[in-house]
Design a protein around this motif. Structure first.
Motif, mmCIF file in Angstrom:
data_model
loop_
_atom_site.group_PDB
_atom_site.id
_atom_site.type_symbol
_atom_site.label_atom_id
_atom_site.label_comp_id
_atom_site.label_asym_id
_atom_site.label_seq_id
_atom_site.Cartn_x
_atom_site.Cartn_y
_atom_site.Cartn_z
ATOM 1 N N GLU A 1 0.804 -1.229 0.000
ATOM 2 C CA GLU A 1 0.000 0.000 0.000
ATOM 3 C C GLU A 1 0.833 1.273 0.000
ATOM 4 O OE1 GLU A 1 -2.436 -0.390 3.458
ATOM 5 O OE2 GLU A 1 -4.101 -1.145 2.279
ATOM 6 N N LEU A 2 2.075 1.199 0.433
ATOM 7 C CA LEU A 2 2.910 2.388 0.527
ATOM 8 C C LEU A 2 3.836 2.571 -0.659
ATOM 9 C CD1 LEU A 2 3.795 2.374 4.330
ATOM 10 C CD2 LEU A 2 1.949 3.568 3.139
ATOM 11 N N LEU B 1 4.813 7.594 -3.698
ATOM 12 C CA LEU B 1 4.313 8.828 -4.301
ATOM 13 C C LEU B 1 5.062 10.023 -3.710
ATOM 14 C CD1 LEU B 1 2.251 10.386 -6.040
ATOM 15 C CD2 LEU B 1 0.703 10.278 -4.083
ATOM 16 N N GLU B 2 5.327 9.957 -2.415
ATOM 17 C CA GLU B 2 5.971 11.076 -1.724
ATOM 18 C C GLU B 2 7.395 11.332 -2.196
ATOM 19 O OE1 GLU B 2 7.384 11.682 2.764
ATOM 20 O OE2 GLU B 2 5.207 11.506 2.551
ATOM 21 N N ILE C 1 6.999 6.899 -7.974
ATOM 22 C CA ILE C 1 5.855 6.309 -8.670
ATOM 23 C C ILE C 1 4.664 7.261 -8.599
ATOM 24 C CG2 ILE C 1 6.578 3.915 -8.354
ATOM 25 C CD1 ILE C 1 4.755 3.746 -5.931
ATOM 26 N N PRO C 2 3.682 7.093 -9.507
ATOM 27 C CA PRO C 2 2.576 8.052 -9.545
ATOM 28 C C PRO C 2 1.499 7.826 -8.493
ATOM 29 C CG PRO C 2 2.316 6.455 -11.278
ATOM 30 C CD PRO C 2 3.645 6.174 -10.629
ATOM 31 N N ILE C 3 1.479 6.671 -7.832
ATOM 32 C CA ILE C 3 0.503 6.375 -6.788
ATOM 33 C C ILE C 3 1.122 5.351 -5.853
ATOM 34 C CG2 ILE C 3 -0.640 4.582 -8.144
ATOM 35 C CD1 ILE C 3 -3.292 5.498 -6.866
ATOM 36 N N ASP C 4 0.791 5.431 -4.574
ATOM 37 C CA ASP C 4 1.410 4.539 -3.595
ATOM 38 C C ASP C 4 0.920 3.096 -3.655
ATOM 39 O OD1 ASP C 4 3.049 6.460 -2.469
ATOM 40 O OD2 ASP C 4 1.545 7.091 -1.024
ATOM 41 N N ASP C 5 -0.348 2.877 -3.864
ATOM 42 C CA ASP C 5 -0.944 1.549 -3.718
ATOM 43 C C ASP C 5 -0.597 0.649 -4.901
ATOM 44 O OD1 ASP C 5 -2.412 -0.563 -2.800
ATOM 45 O OD2 ASP C 5 -4.354 0.375 -3.072
#
Length: 195
Positions: free
Chosen positions: A102-103, A121-122, A126-130
């Motif tokens: 998920e992170l 993401l932070e 990558i464009p999204i964490d999940d």
């Protein structure tokens, strides 16, 4: 699922079950559930690692491994994984293990179990964490999230839904021997040469 060197097909389920299926007998020849060392959480992915060990990721219980005779939940001080809700894992040719959760997605060395790389993401990786799915080839790793993204060891290449990708939510992912990406979604299958 994964296939061992003897041709047995190993399957896991979200009910916490693992089966070694013999295609010649058309049945499970080994079946495991609620064994000592197995976590109670649903299983999300199974892969065969070095020395024919069976690795299973879980939805909240981390990783568990079967060495041929017993199960063990992998616990390493210092929270080895960024998140225990592991969606997928894979080993690449250089021996490193990639874990999707998920992170984000992280790379670790199983010989010296420390996180080598962590992309979220932070931190801009990558464009999204999940992250849901992983697939590998000799040139890098492909991740399935909202679209598909390829990491060549240095840089990310993002594939957003375009004419070759039917929709953005990736549900299945594989790379074939011709290095084509097969991307399954709720509405269809896309194939990409992704060069």
């Amino acid at each position: 699922l994964d296939v061992d060197d003897d041709g047995q097909v190993w399957l896991s389920s979200d009910s916490g079950e693992v089966c070694s299926f013999d295609p010649d007998q058309a049945r499970c020849v080994q079946f495991y559930q609620n064994e000592p060392g197995m976590p109670a959480e649903p299983f999300t992915h199974l892969t065969i690692g070095p020395e024919a060990s069976i690795y299973v990721s879980t939805l909240g219980g981390g990783l568990t491994v079967f060495n041929g005779s017993s199960w063990e939940t992998l616990e390493i001080a210092g929270e080895l994984t960024a998140n225990n809700r592991i969606r997928d894992l894979t080993e690449i040719a250089d021996g490193f293990v990639w874990i999707a959760n998920e992170l984000g997605v992280q790379q670790m060395n199983p010989v010296d179990p420390v996180v080598q790389r962590l992309y979220t993401l932070e931190n801009g990786g990558i464009p999204i964490d999940d992250v849901r799915l992983l697939a590998t080839d000799a040139g890098g790793i492909l991740i399935g999230v909202l679209g598909a993204d390829f990491f060549d060891g240095n840089d990310w290449q993002f594939f957003i839904p375009v004419d070759w990708l039917s929709v953005s939510v990736v549900q299945a992912l594989a790379i074939d021997i011709q290095l084509r990406a097969w991307i399954g979604t709720k509405t269809g299958l896309s194939i990409c040469n992704c060069e």
